[in-house]
Design a protein around this motif. Structure first.
Motif, short mmCIF file in Angstrom:
data_model
loop_
_atom_site.label_atom_id
_atom_site.label_comp_id
_atom_site.label_asym_id
_atom_site.label_seq_id
_atom_site.Cartn_x
_atom_site.Cartn_y
_atom_site.Cartn_z
N PHE A 8 0.80 -1.22 0.00
CA PHE A 8 0.00 0.00 0.00
C PHE A 8 0.84 1.27 0.00
CE2 PHE A 8 -2.93 -3.24 1.51
CZ PHE A 8 -4.02 -3.00 0.69
N SER A 16 -2.34 -2.58 -6.29
CA SER A 16 -3.13 -3.11 -5.17
C SER A 16 -4.57 -2.63 -5.28
CB SER A 16 -2.53 -2.66 -3.83
OG SER A 16 -1.26 -3.23 -3.64
N THR A 17 -4.74 -1.36 -5.64
CA THR A 17 -6.08 -0.80 -5.82
C THR A 17 -6.82 -1.50 -6.95
OG1 THR A 17 -5.31 1.36 -5.03
CG2 THR A 17 -7.40 1.31 -6.24
N LEU A 20 -7.87 -4.98 -5.90
CA LEU A 20 -9.06 -4.97 -5.05
C LEU A 20 -10.33 -4.79 -5.89
CD1 LEU A 20 -7.81 -2.83 -2.03
CD2 LEU A 20 -8.32 -5.28 -2.04
N LEU A 23 -11.01 -8.15 -7.55
CA LEU A 23 -11.58 -9.09 -6.59
C LEU A 23 -13.03 -8.76 -6.30
CD1 LEU A 23 -8.60 -9.44 -4.08
CD2 LEU A 23 -9.38 -11.14 -5.74
N LEU A 24 -13.34 -7.48 -6.19
CA LEU A 24 -14.72 -7.06 -5.94
C LEU A 24 -15.61 -7.45 -7.11
CD1 LEU A 24 -16.77 -5.55 -4.19
CD2 LEU A 24 -16.07 -3.43 -5.32
N SER A 71 -7.98 -9.48 -15.47
CA SER A 71 -7.71 -9.93 -14.10
C SER A 71 -6.32 -10.53 -13.98
CB SER A 71 -8.76 -10.95 -13.66
OG SER A 71 -10.05 -10.38 -13.66
N TRP A 78 0.69 -6.90 -10.23
CA TRP A 78 0.82 -6.67 -8.79
C TRP A 78 1.96 -7.50 -8.21
CZ3 TRP A 78 0.70 -9.69 -4.44
CH2 TRP A 78 0.63 -9.02 -3.22
#
Length: 204
Positions: A8, A16-17, A20, A23-24, A71, A78
């Motif tokens: 982060f 990282s953002t 996320l 993943l959402l 993805s 990442w």
């Protein structure tokens, strides 16, 4: 704490953002409120038209949903960025150089991740080709509930239940003002070009 500090802080925090968000999206997709193929209709049109959208296919990402390709690219970017920052943090410097070098880390991570993601896609093509054909055809003939305020020849979504799960699918109808939100309809055909279903009024 060292893991979180690396994940982060710039430049890895950018990936990282994005990770996320990815993943959402997949959590929402698993819940049945998003379709993994939702981006493929526009992408197919761009590829056929020779636009820049075909670049991913030219790089070897064809044959799987665009959301899967993105993805994989994000996840591998990442990983590369995380370990590059962890191992070579001393190269980042301070002040303006910190952001310039960090930006170079970001781009470098992306360039390294692209061929890795393309390689990861190859064994998945056969799986998605067979699964997509069977799963899409399996919905034909099922009843759906309109989820949008209207359905036209270019716009519309509906929810359909299949094998215990609810899916949100793209639907199309040649006649406007036939369906409104909450109406029931019948899926009669799947269009592989637009990744949508043609619907008609449920006869029963």
């Amino acid at each position: 704490m060292d893991f979180l500090n690396t994940a982060f802080t710039f430049p890895t925090v950018v990936y990282s953002t994005l990770l996320l968000i990815v993943l959402l999206f997949w959590l929402i997709s698993l819940a049945g409120f998003a379709d993994p193929d939702m981006l493929d209709g526009d992408a197919d049109i761009e590829v056929e038209g020779g636009a820049d959208g075909g670049s991913l296919w030219q790089m070897g990402f064809g044959g799987v949903p665009l959301t899967v390709s993105i993805s994989l690219i994000v996840a591998l970017s990442w990983v590369v960025s995380f370990y590059a920052q962890k191992l070579f943090a001393y190269l980042l410097g301070d002040g303006v150089m910190f952001y310039l070098t960090g930006g170079a880390f970001m781009l470098g991570s992306l360039f390294v991740a692209l061929p890795l993601a393309a390689a990861a896609v190859r064994p998945l093509r056969g799986v998605f080709d067979s699964q997509q054909t069977s799963s899409k055809d399996a919905l034909v003939g099922l009843e759906c509930v309109i989820a949008t305020g209207k359905v036209t020849a270019t716009f519309g979504q509906a929810r359909v239940s299949h094998e215990g799960s609810e899916q949100l699918v793209e639907v199309r109808c040649d006649e406007e003002n036939t369906f409104t939100q909450g109406d029931k309809a019948l899926l009669i055909e799947h269009n592989t070009t637009t990744h949508s279903y043609t619907i008609v009024t449920n006869p029963w």
